[in-house]
Design a protein around this motif. Sequence first.
Motif, PDB file in Angstrom:
ATOM      1  N   LEU A 171       0.866  -1.183   0.000  1.00  6.75           N
ATOM      2  CA  LEU A 171       0.000   0.000   0.000  1.00  6.75           C
ATOM      3  C   LEU A 171       0.898   1.226   0.000  1.00  6.75           C
ATOM      4  CD1 LEU A 171      -2.910   1.182   0.305  1.00  6.75           C
ATOM      5  CD2 LEU A 171      -2.463   1.259   2.769  1.00  6.75           C
ATOM      6  N   TYR A 172       0.717   2.078  -1.007  1.00 11.06           N
ATOM      7  CA  TYR A 172       1.502   3.301  -1.131  1.00 11.06           C
ATOM      8  C   TYR A 172       0.661   4.494  -0.726  1.00 11.06           C
ATOM      9  CZ  TYR A 172       4.095   0.282  -4.400  1.00 11.06           C
ATOM     10  OH  TYR A 172       4.784  -0.748  -4.988  1.00 11.06           O
ATOM     11  N   ILE A 173       1.224   5.328   0.118  1.00  5.90           N
ATOM     12  CA  ILE A 173       0.579   6.571   0.488  1.00  5.90           C
ATOM     13  C   ILE A 173       1.506   7.697   0.047  1.00  5.90           C
ATOM     14  CG2 ILE A 173      -0.396   7.970   2.356  1.00  5.90           C
ATOM     15  CD1 ILE A 173      -0.630   5.393   4.010  1.00  5.90           C
ATOM     16  N   SER A 174       1.010   8.564  -0.828  1.00  8.64           N
ATOM     17  CA  SER A 174       1.847   9.669  -1.276  1.00  8.64           C
ATOM     18  C   SER A 174       1.343  10.980  -0.671  1.00  8.64           C
ATOM     19  CB  SER A 174       1.843   9.765  -2.802  1.00  8.64           C
ATOM     20  OG  SER A 174       0.544  10.055  -3.267  1.00  8.64           O
ATOM     21  N   SER A 175       2.273  11.913  -0.508  1.00 10.82           N
ATOM     22  CA  SER A 175       1.936  13.249   0.032  1.00 10.82           C
ATOM     23  C   SER A 175       1.037  13.120   1.258  1.00 10.82           C
ATOM     24  CB  SER A 175       1.240  14.090  -1.042  1.00 10.82           C
ATOM     25  OG  SER A 175       2.023  14.184  -2.199  1.00 10.82           O
ATOM     26  N   SER A 176       1.531  12.417   2.251  1.00 12.87           N
ATOM     27  CA  SER A 176       0.700  12.083   3.416  1.00 12.87           C
ATOM     28  C   SER A 176       0.151  13.327   4.119  1.00 12.87           C
ATOM     29  CB  SER A 176       1.487  11.231   4.399  1.00 12.87           C
ATOM     30  OG  SER A 176       2.654  11.899   4.807  1.00 12.87           O
ATOM     31  N   GLN A 177      -1.021  13.153   4.682  1.00 14.51           N
ATOM     32  CA  GLN A 177      -1.697  14.217   5.421  1.00 14.51           C
ATOM     33  C   GLN A 177      -1.997  13.716   6.833  1.00 14.51           C
ATOM     34  OE1 GLN A 177      -5.153  15.146   3.054  1.00 14.51           O
ATOM     35  NE2 GLN A 177      -3.937  15.877   1.314  1.00 14.51           N
ATOM     36  N   THR A 178      -2.247  14.636   7.737  1.00 18.31           N
ATOM     37  CA  THR A 178      -2.504  14.229   9.125  1.00 18.31           C
ATOM     38  C   THR A 178      -3.736  13.328   9.216  1.00 18.31           C
ATOM     39  OG1 THR A 178      -3.713  16.289   9.503  1.00 18.31           O
ATOM     40  CG2 THR A 178      -1.390  16.273  10.131  1.00 18.31           C
ATOM     41  N   THR A 179      -4.656  13.509   8.294  1.00 22.12           N
ATOM     42  CA  THR A 179      -5.875  12.675   8.305  1.00 22.12           C
ATOM     43  C   THR A 179      -5.591  11.239   7.876  1.00 22.12           C
ATOM     44  OG1 THR A 179      -6.331  13.527   6.098  1.00 22.12           O
ATOM     45  CG2 THR A 179      -7.503  14.564   7.940  1.00 22.12           C
ATOM     46  N   ASP A 180      -4.380  10.959   7.395  1.00 21.92           N
ATOM     47  CA  ASP A 180      -4.003   9.581   7.067  1.00 21.92           C
ATOM     48  C   ASP A 180      -3.620   8.791   8.316  1.00 21.92           C
ATOM     49  OD1 ASP A 180      -2.226  10.708   4.092  1.00 21.92           O
ATOM     50  OD2 ASP A 180      -4.327  10.088   4.323  1.00 21.92           O
ATOM     51  N   LEU A 213     -12.267 -13.322   6.361  1.00 17.27           N
ATOM     52  CA  LEU A 213     -11.101 -12.459   6.320  1.00 17.27           C
ATOM     53  C   LEU A 213     -10.217 -12.698   7.543  1.00 17.27           C
ATOM     54  CD1 LEU A 213     -12.327  -8.964   5.080  1.00 17.27           C
ATOM     55  CD2 LEU A 213     -10.968 -10.652   3.850  1.00 17.27           C
ATOM     56  N   ILE A 214      -8.927 -12.963   7.266  1.00 23.29           N
ATOM     57  CA  ILE A 214      -7.918 -13.077   8.308  1.00 23.29           C
ATOM     58  C   ILE A 214      -7.114 -11.783   8.285  1.00 23.29           C
ATOM     59  CG2 ILE A 214      -5.966 -14.409   9.196  1.00 23.29           C
ATOM     60  CD1 ILE A 214      -8.596 -15.978   9.058  1.00 23.29           C
ATOM     61  N   PHE A 215      -7.110 -11.089   9.409  1.00 26.01           N
ATOM     62  CA  PHE A 215      -6.466  -9.780   9.471  1.00 26.01           C
ATOM     63  C   PHE A 215      -5.011  -9.887   9.913  1.00 26.01           C
ATOM     64  CE2 PHE A 215      -9.524  -6.285   8.957  1.00 26.01           C
ATOM     65  CZ  PHE A 215     -10.686  -7.016   8.799  1.00 26.01           C
ATOM     66  N   GLY A 216      -4.180  -9.003   9.357  1.00 23.30           N
ATOM     67  CA  GLY A 216      -2.831  -8.833   9.854  1.00 23.30           C
ATOM     68  C   GLY A 216      -2.855  -8.010  11.132  1.00 23.30           C
ATOM     69  N   THR A 217      -1.672  -7.813  11.702  1.00 24.52           N
ATOM     70  CA  THR A 217      -1.566  -7.097  12.980  1.00 24.52           C
ATOM     71  C   THR A 217      -1.555  -5.590  12.811  1.00 24.52           C
ATOM     72  OG1 THR A 217       0.800  -7.457  12.843  1.00 24.52           O
ATOM     73  CG2 THR A 217      -0.441  -8.938  14.269  1.00 24.52           C
ATOM     74  N   GLY A 218      -1.498  -5.136  11.585  1.00 23.63           N
ATOM     75  CA  GLY A 218      -1.651  -3.706  11.340  1.00 23.63           C
ATOM     76  C   GLY A 218      -0.361  -2.923  11.358  1.00 23.63           C
ATOM     77  N   THR A 219      -0.391  -1.763  10.710  1.00 21.99           N
ATOM     78  CA  THR A 219       0.689  -0.772  10.767  1.00 21.99           C
ATOM     79  C   THR A 219       0.087   0.502  11.344  1.00 21.99           C
ATOM     80  OG1 THR A 219       1.968  -1.624   8.902  1.00 21.99           O
ATOM     81  CG2 THR A 219       2.224   0.713   9.437  1.00 21.99           C
ATOM     82  N   LEU A 220       0.648   0.959  12.451  1.00 23.29           N
ATOM     83  CA  LEU A 220       0.182   2.197  13.077  1.00 23.29           C
ATOM     84  C   LEU A 220       0.931   3.375  12.482  1.00 23.29           C
ATOM     85  CD1 LEU A 220      -1.390   3.781  15.208  1.00 23.29           C
ATOM     86  CD2 LEU A 220       0.410   3.225  16.863  1.00 23.29           C
ATOM     87  N   LEU A 221       0.204   4.242  11.787  1.00 18.35           N
ATOM     88  CA  LEU A 221       0.805   5.384  11.102  1.00 18.35           C
ATOM     89  C   LEU A 221       0.439   6.679  11.817  1.00 18.35           C
ATOM     90  CD1 LEU A 221       2.248   6.688   8.658  1.00 18.35           C
ATOM     91  CD2 LEU A 221       0.042   6.709   7.486  1.00 18.35           C
ATOM     92  N   ALA A 222       1.436   7.474  12.107  1.00 14.79           N
ATOM     93  CA  ALA A 222       1.214   8.800  12.677  1.00 14.79           C
ATOM     94  C   ALA A 222       1.836   9.823  11.732  1.00 14.79           C
ATOM     95  CB  ALA A 222       1.833   8.910  14.060  1.00 14.79           C
ATOM     96  N   VAL A 223       1.017  10.731  11.207  1.00 15.65           N
ATOM     97  CA  VAL A 223       1.509  11.783  10.333  1.00 15.65           C
ATOM     98  C   VAL A 223       1.508  13.087  11.111  1.00 15.65           C
ATOM     99  CG1 VAL A 223       1.194  13.020   8.164  1.00 15.65           C
ATOM    100  CG2 VAL A 223       0.546  10.603   8.327  1.00 15.65           C
ATOM    101  N   GLN A 224       2.696  13.660  11.234  1.00 15.59           N
ATOM    102  CA  GLN A 224       2.852  14.879  12.021  1.00 15.59           C
ATOM    103  C   GLN A 224       2.833  16.112  11.131  1.00 15.59           C
ATOM    104  OE1 GLN A 224       6.558  14.051  14.037  1.00 15.59           O
ATOM    105  NE2 GLN A 224       5.525  12.970  15.700  1.00 15.59           N
ATOM    106  N   PRO A 225       2.204  17.201  11.618  1.00 13.42           N
ATOM    107  CA  PRO A 225       2.144  18.422  10.792  1.00 13.42           C
ATOM    108  C   PRO A 225       3.501  19.094  10.697  1.00 13.42           C
ATOM    109  CG  PRO A 225       1.111  18.770  12.940  1.00 13.42           C
ATOM    110  CD  PRO A 225       1.445  17.311  12.869  1.00 13.42           C
TER     111      PRO A 225
END
Lengths: 115, 111
Positions: free
Chosen positions: B72-81, B99-111
């Motif tokens: 999954l690619y996120i470009s020009s990230s924003q705080t709402t991401d 559906l078998i879920f993965g453990t997730g990636t916790l994303l924090a976008v700072q201003p």
Amino acid sequence: DTAVSQTPKYLVTQMGNDKSIKCEQNLGHDTMYWYKQDSKKFLKIMFSYNNKELIINETVPNRFSPKSPDKAHLNLHINSLELGDSAVYFCASSQDLAVGRETQYFGPGTRLLVL
Amino acid sequence: GIQVEQSPPDLILQEGANSTLRCNFSDSVNNLQWFHQNPWGQLINLFYIPSGTKQNGRLSATTVATERYSLLYISSSQTTDSGVYFCAVDPGSGATNKLIFGTGTLLAVQP
């Protein structure tokens, strides 16, 4: 306009009580699901129904009983609530089980806290 | 059963940066979805992508089913991401769409 809705949003109750969570979808989907998200954010499927027929019944205590009165509704009843039942419960739906139509859409979740 | 691993587990970005999240799975799958769980807990469906590449605005996803991974690619990230990104797969052992879920990636976008 809400596609998949759940009630209540929050549920705080005492150990030993019986409670129900309701789910409705207005997408015209045939398949509905219940998932549980624990305190570590891990999501796991509990049940699914297709056309009101039980399809998936994971290793869930029989205190949990799903009921599907029609294709648009899948309710979850929990007897004799325990502390470990505290979690967020998500309902989801998909068009059906066929390849290409199985994208799942999730409701807002019900946050259950057992005291 | 199938194993679903996501990396990195945590990611901190400055606003405007790009990022790539990875999902590895241990067996063939019929269904793969990416979700974003926002800080209010809502699970938002991003992509249904059992194979190939899709794009939706600043987000895009690629699944290479033969090599058992999705990006999954996120470009020009924003705080709402900000939030947790989950990959989920259906092992396809029967017509169950479990559906078998993965453990997730916790994303924090700072201003």
